[in-house]
Design a protein around this motif. Sequence first.
Motif, PDB file in Angstrom:
ATOM      1  N   SER A  51      35.922  46.465  46.072  1.00  0.00           N
ATOM      2  CA  SER A  51      36.466  47.664  45.442  1.00  0.00           C
ATOM      3  C   SER A  51      36.455  47.528  43.925  1.00  0.00           C
ATOM      4  O   SER A  51      36.654  46.431  43.379  1.00  0.00           O
ATOM      5  N   ALA A  52      36.248  48.648  43.262  1.00  0.00           N
ATOM      6  CA  ALA A  52      36.293  48.668  41.803  1.00  0.00           C
ATOM      7  C   ALA A  52      37.683  48.259  41.326  1.00  0.00           C
ATOM      8  O   ALA A  52      37.814  47.551  40.322  1.00  0.00           O
ATOM      9  N   GLN A  53      38.706  48.658  42.062  1.00  0.00           N
ATOM     10  CA  GLN A  53      40.072  48.341  41.666  1.00  0.00           C
ATOM     11  C   GLN A  53      40.317  46.832  41.612  1.00  0.00           C
ATOM     12  O   GLN A  53      40.907  46.323  40.663  1.00  0.00           O
ATOM     13  N   THR A 110      29.512  41.920  38.854  1.00  0.00           N
ATOM     14  CA  THR A 110      30.263  43.114  39.253  1.00  0.00           C
ATOM     15  C   THR A 110      29.369  44.050  40.054  1.00  0.00           C
ATOM     16  O   THR A 110      29.807  44.635  41.043  1.00  0.00           O
ATOM     17  N   LYS A 111      28.113  44.173  39.666  1.00  0.00           N
ATOM     18  CA  LYS A 111      27.178  45.011  40.434  1.00  0.00           C
ATOM     19  C   LYS A 111      26.951  44.435  41.827  1.00  0.00           C
ATOM     20  O   LYS A 111      26.928  45.179  42.817  1.00  0.00           O
ATOM     21  N   ASP A 112      26.772  43.111  41.909  1.00  0.00           N
ATOM     22  CA  ASP A 112      26.595  42.482  43.229  1.00  0.00           C
ATOM     23  C   ASP A 112      27.837  42.679  44.097  1.00  0.00           C
ATOM     24  O   ASP A 112      27.732  42.974  45.284  1.00  0.00           O
ATOM     25  N   ALA A 113      29.027  42.515  43.503  1.00  0.00           N
ATOM     26  CA  ALA A 113      30.273  42.669  44.257  1.00  0.00           C
ATOM     27  C   ALA A 113      30.434  44.106  44.747  1.00  0.00           C
ATOM     28  O   ALA A 113      30.789  44.339  45.912  1.00  0.00           O
ATOM     29  N   GLU A 157      47.302  37.825  37.508  1.00  0.00           N
ATOM     30  CA  GLU A 157      48.672  37.300  37.630  1.00  0.00           C
ATOM     31  C   GLU A 157      49.696  38.422  37.794  1.00  0.00           C
ATOM     32  O   GLU A 157      50.702  38.238  38.469  1.00  0.00           O
ATOM     33  N   GLU A 158      49.428  39.575  37.200  1.00  0.00           N
ATOM     34  CA  GLU A 158      50.305  40.728  37.352  1.00  0.00           C
ATOM     35  C   GLU A 158      49.879  41.616  38.507  1.00  0.00           C
ATOM     36  O   GLU A 158      50.601  42.554  38.856  1.00  0.00           O
ATOM     37  N   ALA A 159      48.723  41.343  39.061  1.00  0.00           N
ATOM     38  CA  ALA A 159      48.170  42.187  40.121  1.00  0.00           C
ATOM     39  C   ALA A 159      47.881  41.375  41.388  1.00  0.00           C
ATOM     40  O   ALA A 159      46.925  41.641  42.099  1.00  0.00           O
ATOM     41  N   ARG A 160      48.714  40.395  41.662  1.00  0.00           N
ATOM     42  CA  ARG A 160      48.511  39.509  42.817  1.00  0.00           C
ATOM     43  C   ARG A 160      48.402  40.273  44.132  1.00  0.00           C
ATOM     44  O   ARG A 160      47.731  39.822  45.049  1.00  0.00           O
ATOM     45  N   HIS A 161      49.068  41.395  44.226  1.00  0.00           N
ATOM     46  CA  HIS A 161      49.096  42.145  45.479  1.00  0.00           C
ATOM     47  C   HIS A 161      47.733  42.722  45.859  1.00  0.00           C
ATOM     48  O   HIS A 161      47.575  43.229  46.952  1.00  0.00           O
ATOM     49  N   PHE A 162      46.749  42.626  44.987  1.00  0.00           N
ATOM     50  CA  PHE A 162      45.391  43.056  45.316  1.00  0.00           C
ATOM     51  C   PHE A 162      44.582  41.949  45.991  1.00  0.00           C
ATOM     52  O   PHE A 162      43.472  42.188  46.448  1.00  0.00           O
TER      53      PHE A 162
END
Length: 169
Positions: A80-82, A71-74, A91-96
């Motif tokens: 984005s943190a989001q 997560t730190k590398d990303a 699966e519920e957040a595919r739009h990201f």
Amino acid sequence: MTTNEHSRPTSDYCPEHTPRMNWSEHAPDVYKAMARLEAASRKGTDPVIAELVKIRASQLNHCAFCLDMHTKDALAAGESAQRIVQLSAWEEARHFYTPKEIAAIELTEAVTVLTDGFVPDEVYARAAKHFGEEELSHLIASIITINAWNRFAVSTRMVPGHYTPGDHR
């Protein structure tokens, strides 16, 4: 507030656990071979997808050390943190995510959690639709490599929280 700052004194938190051992010190040839495998698999994998794969596999394997690292590398690479936060509920957040990223995440789950004993044909087919054979081969290698790293870290209880982005490049 950065990822390393707390709203209350760190003395309020539980103490860190003690690692069981520094496995890389006791098996340096294995560590070096893993590092070479990591470098080889990374060459053919999109860096954004590679970090999403590493984070998702580490979530599934409950590997706090690798979650801290990736997560730190990303974040340091501009992710984005989001998107990182939503990855555990993709699966519920595919739009990201892009369809290609979803295919990689889905394949990561199938390779990481082999409860059915195999990677389902439809999961593989969706990944093959988005990745050429060479790129797919490297993606699979990346998934397998992070799973191996997770198992080293979890079994030896490596301590999260001290990694600085880029330390292991």
